[in-house]
Enzyme design. Structure first.
Site, PDB file in Angstrom:
ATOM      1  N   GLY A   1       1.012  -0.985  -0.116  1.00  8.61           N
ATOM      2  CA  GLY A   1      -0.039  -0.017   0.090  1.00  8.61           C
ATOM      3  C   GLY A   1       0.850   1.172   0.063  1.00  8.61           C
ATOM      4  O   GLY A   1       0.494   2.096  -0.751  1.00  8.61           O
TER       5      GLY A   1
ATOM      6  N   ASP B   1      -0.131  -0.079  13.188  1.00  8.47           N
ATOM      7  CA  ASP B   1       0.264  -1.601  12.642  1.00  8.47           C
ATOM      8  C   ASP B   1       0.670  -2.253  13.801  1.00  8.47           C
ATOM      9  O   ASP B   1       0.808  -3.653  13.492  1.00  8.47           O
ATOM     10  CB  ASP B   1       1.547  -1.418  11.752  1.00  8.47           C
ATOM     11  CG  ASP B   1       1.462  -0.832  10.439  1.00  8.47           C
ATOM     12  OD1 ASP B   1       0.312  -0.555  10.031  1.00  8.47           O
ATOM     13  OD2 ASP B   1       2.310   0.045  10.011  1.00  8.47           O
TER      14      ASP B   1
HETATM   15  C1  S3P Z   1       2.600   3.717   6.432  1.00  4.48           C
HETATM   16  C2  S3P Z   1       1.386   4.154   6.966  1.00  4.48           C
HETATM   17  C3  S3P Z   1       0.509   3.427   7.582  1.00  4.48           C
HETATM   18  C4  S3P Z   1       0.745   2.033   7.888  1.00  4.48           C
HETATM   19  C5  S3P Z   1       1.548   1.473   6.960  1.00  4.48           C
HETATM   20  C6  S3P Z   1       2.723   2.385   6.718  1.00  4.48           C
HETATM   21  C7  S3P Z   1       3.504   4.541   5.786  1.00  4.48           C
HETATM   22  O1  S3P Z   1      -0.738   3.475   6.693  1.00  4.48           O
HETATM   23  O2  S3P Z   1      -0.366   1.293   8.330  1.00  4.48           O
HETATM   24  O3  S3P Z   1       1.909   0.005   7.263  1.00  4.48           O
HETATM   25  O4  S3P Z   1       4.663   3.974   5.592  1.00  4.48           O
HETATM   26  O5  S3P Z   1       3.297   5.614   5.455  1.00  4.48           O
HETATM   27  P1  S3P Z   1      -1.769   4.604   6.917  1.00  4.48           P
HETATM   28  O6  S3P Z   1      -1.132   6.003   6.364  1.00  4.48           O
HETATM   29  O7  S3P Z   1      -2.826   4.086   5.711  1.00  4.48           O
HETATM   30  O8  S3P Z   1      -2.431   4.847   8.067  1.00  4.48           O
END
Ligand code: S3P
Length: 432
Positions: A93, A318
């Site tokens: 993601g 997380d």
């Molecule tokens: C992350 C942000 C978080 C986290 C993901 C890593 C990042 O997600 O859950 O594992 O590196 O910016 P969200 O920004 O969607 O909360």
């Protein structure tokens, strides 16, 4: 691959868990936009961050591997090249959302897709504000789901309220803001992880930060970003698994070395302390703008249940799965609310935690945005399904260490997404 984890004696010794995933992603994505060569020491070599490495190579960035240092030859803020095929974002993601922000400002066409889990995750949260900045973005469900195409254009800055306090959304908009006319302003109710802001500031971007709640970041177009030298500390999200084991297993004492303790990331350790855990930050120091410590964790009997609310969630988002494992051993009620975001992570983590806890004999109440666990409870054991989610696999592996009959974890090898050495490291801290 299935793994079976049994009850064991104490965890002891020292461990340097792998490097931080969030900073490793950014150490490629943001340095790729610099004018000149950056060096990255201790880059995390795991599923997600290797995805980022491959994607940026496909976007025309030369990245050399020189021993344990990566040399990233930045192409400038608009110097990427049109990829000749669909970009595979795997399970990541972070790679997808931050890269959408980068591609929004590149005047070419690109398409991204990902694995079965990533293709279910909402991208509209980034696509919508980027479209307001003028980017041309399309995809399934009106641009919400991968595959997604981006045709970058001349962007204009916007003001955006980041209701879910998502660091990925904030980062995507700030990276797009580097190529936008005027000012790009992101406000969030509570500060989410701030590595993007820190790195951009270190690289000379015109970025302003107003702390507190709400937290406001604004950025202006960058003519050029300076290269930087980065040394990535150990990941607090990975360290959390071993800290949880040490807290729960009698006789344990573990020193977790070189861990990032940025206040936007160390909420898990602070909550455990609030529950009465024996956790000490030692040798606190700064590593290229980020606070780092060695964390000493000892067995902590008599933990007390606590409350987690929306305000607590960003700094431990997380870690909620492993936190829930610890909550089963705390006296009284632990109530987790304000964590609806967990439903759209690599799996629906509320469902994954609740259903799997029930399978190993724990009573838990599911809430729309969290759960309630009354402890302490015995962990009988049984079979769980990781849902191919790395953090679920590792959380239930740790719970297996205090189970009566052992826990079998389906698809446990998905740990490689953030922590390829997890099972070897677990073996190394278990006393023979
Ligand atoms: C992350 C942000 C978080 C986290 C993901 C890593 C990042 O997600 O859950 O594992 O590196 O910016 P969200 O920004 O969607 O909360």
């Amino acid at each position: 691959m299935e793994k079976e984890v049994h009850r064991v004696g104490p965890v002891k010794g020292e461990l340097r868990v792998p490097s931080d995933k969030s900073i490793s992603h950014r150490s490629i994505i943001i340095t790729s936009m610099a004018s000149g060569t950056s060096s990255v020491r201790n880059f995390l070599r795991a599923g997600d961050t290797l995805t980022t490495l491959n994607v940026y190579r496909k976007l025309g960035v030369k990245i050399e591997e020189d021993g344990d240092v990566l040399k990233v030859h930045g192409v400038g803020t608009t110097g990427f090249t049109e990829p000749d095929d669909i970009l595979d974002m795997g399970n990541s993601g972070t790679t997808t959302r931050l890269t959408m922000g980068v591609l929004a400002g590149q005047k070419f066409f690109s398409v991204m897709t990902g694995d079965e889990s990533l293709r279910k995750r909402p991208m509209g949260r980034v696509a919508k504000p980027l479209s307001q900045m003028n980017a041309i973005i399309d995809g399934r469900e009106g641009g919400n789901l991968l595959p997604i195409s981006v045709r970058g254009t001349g962007l204009k800055g916007i003001e955006f309220f980041n209701k879910k306090a998502s660091a990925q959304v904030k980062s995507a908009l700030l990276l797009a803001g580097l190529n936008a006319e005027g000012e790009t302003v992101v406000q969030e109710p509570f500060r989410s992880r701030d590595h993007t802001e820190k790195m951009l500031r270190a690289m000379g971007a015109d970025i302003q930060i107003e702390g507190g709640s709400p937290y406001v970041v604004s950025i202006r177009k960058a003519e050029k970003l300076n290269p930087v030298d980065i040394d990535v500390p150990a990941d607090p999200s990975s360290a959390a698994f071993f800290a949880a084991a040490a807290v729960m297993i009698p006789g344990s004492e573990l020193l977790l070395k070189d861990v990032l303790i940025n206040p936007t990331r160390d909420g898990f350790f602070r909550k455990l302390k609030e529950m009465g855990a024996d956790i000490q930050y030692m040798n606190t120091r700064e590593k290229i703008g980020e606070p780092v410590a060695d964390i000493l964790v000892r067995y902590s009997p008599g933990l007390k249940g606590v409350r987690i609310t929306g305000e607590d969630v960003p700094s431990m988002v997380d870690e909620i799965p492993i936190f829930a494992m610890v909550a089963t051993q705390a006296e009284g009620e632990t109530v987790i609310t304000g964590a609806a975001e967990l439903r759209v992570k690599e799996s629906d983590r509320i469902k994954a935690v609740v259903e799997n806890l029930r399978r190993v004999g724990v009573q838990v109440e599911e809430l729309e945005d969290g759960m309630i666990i009354k402890g302490p409870q015995k962990i009988k054991g049984g079979s769980v399904d990781s849902m191919k989610d790395h953090r679920i696999a590792m959380a239930f592996s740790i719970l297996g260490l205090i189970s009566q009959e052992g826990i079998k974890i389906k698809d446990a090898d998905c740990a490689y997404i953030s922590y390829p050495e997890f099972y070897e490291h677990l073996q190394s801290v278990l006393q023979k």
